[in-house]
Design an enzyme around this catalytic site. Structure first.
Site: not given
Length: 212
Positions: A47, A51, A134
């Site tokens: 993943e 950012r 999640k």
């Protein structure tokens, strides 16, 4: 893509290895080397969080690594989802879920692992068809005891807890019946990445792959 199809895909991802590395990567220069080290260590599902300015380029580089299954994390908007898919992401992860984001991922065919922190949020996602979710931020929301409690009335939901998960508490989550895997950043420490210590990262990945 239906929510049910997305959940089938994300369940497969979560069953592939006990840990999904959550990666904040500053440059694409070493992205492929990092991906190769993690995949070689037994963690093929990666993943890459959106950012950093380099995130999409990182996804492109990692997507070329044999054996890797690369997705985008911190996907918040349709634009994020579209850009991630164009870059080669095979799935998306979000810290929460909005109707706009869910609809966008369904429409463009990008499997989404949506985030939930409460029973109500989890139920709302389940109602739409997302049975794989999640749990975020895991430790701040009560950790493994909280996730176990949520699982009692909602056993049909499978979770990937992320946020504060470490080698010290990973097994607390992985021992739960409603946890398929965990997400964590400890397998790719910034200092080791900056030093190009791919052997060290491969060793950390190998240890993580033995969990569960």
């Amino acid at each position: 893509m239906t929510p049910e199809a997305a959940s089938t895909f994300t369940e497969h991802l979560c069953r592939t290895a006990p840990v999904i590395p959550v990666l904040v990567v500053e440059t694409a220069n070493y992205a492929a080397d990092l991906a190769r080290a993690l995949v070689a260590g037994g963690l093929p599902v990666l993943e890459v969080t959106l950012r950093t300015p380099a995130a999409l380029d990182v996804i492109r580089e990692m997507a070329s690594v044999d054996g890797g299954i690369v997705g985008a994390g911190t996907v918040l908007t349709r634009a994020d989802a579209e850009a991630a898919k164009e870059a080669g992401a095979q799935f998306a992860v979000s810290p929460g879920a909005t109707d706009a984001l869910l609809s966008a991922c369904e429409e463009i065919g990008l499997p989404l692992l949506p985030g939930a922190a409460t029973s109500s949020e989890a139920m709302r996602l389940l109602e739409r068809g997302y049975r794989v979710q999640k749990f975020f931020p895991a430790e701040a929301n009560g950790g493994a005891p909280a996730l176990k409690a949520i699982g009692a009335p909602l056993p049909q939901i499978l979770f990937c807890p992320t946020g504060g998960v470490s080698p010290d508490n990973a097994m607390d989550y992985l021992s739960l019946t409603n946890t398929a895997c965990v997400g964590g950043s400890w397998v790719a420490p910034k200092a080791m990445v900056a030093a190009g210590d791919w052997a060290g990262i491969r060793a950390l990945a190998a240890e993580a792959a033995k969990l569960g």
